[in-house]
Design an enzyme around this catalytic site. Structure first.
Site, PDB file in Angstrom:
ATOM      1  N   CYS A 104       0.549   0.030   5.100  1.00 60.26           N
ATOM      2  CA  CYS A 104       1.217   0.393   3.853  1.00 60.26           C
ATOM      3  C   CYS A 104       1.562  -0.871   3.043  1.00 60.26           C
ATOM      4  O   CYS A 104       0.708  -1.739   2.848  1.00 60.26           O
ATOM      5  CB  CYS A 104       2.446   1.235   4.176  1.00 60.26           C
ATOM      6  SG  CYS A 104       3.145   2.160   2.792  1.00 60.26           S
ATOM      7  N   THR A 105       2.806  -1.011   2.615  1.00 58.08           N
ATOM      8  CA  THR A 105       3.180  -2.134   1.761  1.00 58.08           C
ATOM      9  C   THR A 105       3.429  -3.417   2.539  1.00 58.08           C
ATOM     10  O   THR A 105       3.878  -4.412   1.966  1.00 58.08           O
ATOM     11  CB  THR A 105       4.424  -1.789   0.918  1.00 58.08           C
ATOM     12  OG1 THR A 105       5.465  -1.321   1.778  1.00 58.08           O
ATOM     13  CG2 THR A 105       4.090  -0.721  -0.114  1.00 58.08           C
TER      14      THR A 105
END
Length: 317
Positions: A104-105
């Site tokens: 993800c981030t």
């Protein structure tokens, strides 16, 4: 020889980004002959608070970690903020790891550390634009669920970290171990990395006009149905030209592209869950022929329907 897997944790981390890959690697570590040692680690070794309030107590301090084979960098609010000390640790130590992966981030932390410079990478679809804007040296691709560039692997949001971890387990320990872990986690399909982040049903949430949403839902429920632009336009009382324009503006792709994605997903499910032949699957999912379906599979997933079934259908089905 022990394969060291270290999952980095920090304040504001997304708990599922941690626990998803952690469960995959830990499950694989129990397989006969497996060589994984899986640990979580934070700066200083102290407890961290996840973005949802869950408190995690890591098993090690990052400063004491040596000989990492797989370094997992999860995402979350803390990753997007980018703790300076953690970024500096990553900048100094990522080069020593056998492979570096982000969930993800977590890609923001790797980008701040310079790990993604010049590389193609992905992250959660909602943050791709920001990643590209803030780090122009990173070639951001918003489509795939994970991207591998040599020893660096980046993945999309949350569940994509599980897909990525399963792919790495298959690379390390073989297909059977990866399938066993997937079955245990009730993850029946290990999606190929170049599969799009969005499924077609999820795309239906994008449309604001109720009539367009109804058309999208109808296509999902009737993939075998007549779904030409003309036929769909009649359902909403618009001209084909006006319907195509409204649909593309609301959904972000043409009606034809959306229909193909829906049919492709329906075909994938049939191939995964049934013994139906390729010709029968093509007919049930609205493809004009098995060859048309084969071309759609190759274009979207890089493999034929038969190859897809062989690779991604769980054993025992």
């Amino acid at each position: 020889m022990v394969h060291e897997v270290v999952v980095v944790v920090f304040d504001g981390v997304q708990s599922l980004d941690v626990t998803g890959p952690l469960e995959v690697f830990s499950g694989a570590a129990r397989a006969p002959g497996a060589c994984y040692r899986v640990r979580t680690a934070s700066l200083g070794g102290g407890a961290v608070t996840c973005s949802n309030g869950l408190v995690l107590v890591p098993s090690a301090a990052l400063e004491e970690v040596e000989g990492v084979d797989t370094l997992v960098v999860p995402g979350g609010e803390g990753a997007r903020r980018g703790d300076g000390a953690l970024v500096e640790w990553l900048r100094g130590r990522c080069g020593d790891a056998g492979r570096v992966v982000s969930v993800c981030t977590g890609a923001f932390l790797l980008a701040r550390a310079g790990v993604l410079d010049g590389l193609r990478a992905t992250t959660h679809w909602a943050h791709c634009e920001r990643l590209a804007r803030e780090f122009p040296r990173v070639r951001v691709d918003p489509e795939p669920i994970f991207v591998r560039q040599g020893r660096v692997v980046t993945s999309a949001g949350v569940s994509a970290g599980i897909d990525m971890a399963l792919a790495l387990v298959e690379e390390d320990l073989g297909r059977q171990v990866a399938l066993t872990v997937a079955r245990y986690l009730v993850v029946f399909l290990r999606r190929p990395g170049n599969q799009a982040q969005f499924s077609a049903p999820l795309s239906a949430q994008v449309a604001q006009r109720p009539a367009v949403r109804e058309v999208q839902h109808w296509v999902v429920e009737h993939p075998e149905g007549e779904a030409s632009v003309e036929a769909l336009a009649r359902r909403v009382g618009l001209s084909p030209r006006q319907f195509a324009r409204v649909f593309a503006r609301e959904v972000g792709c043409t009606p034809g592209r959306y229909v193909e994605r829906v049919r492709l997903e329906a075909a994938r499910r049939w191939l995964e869950e049934s013994d139906a032949g390729v010709v029968a699957v093509a007919r049930r999912c609205g493809f004009a022929s098995a060859e048309v379906m084969r071309r759609a599979f190759v274009r979207a997933l890089g493999c034929s329907p038969a190859q897809y079934r062989e690779r991604f259908r769980p054993q025992g089905v």
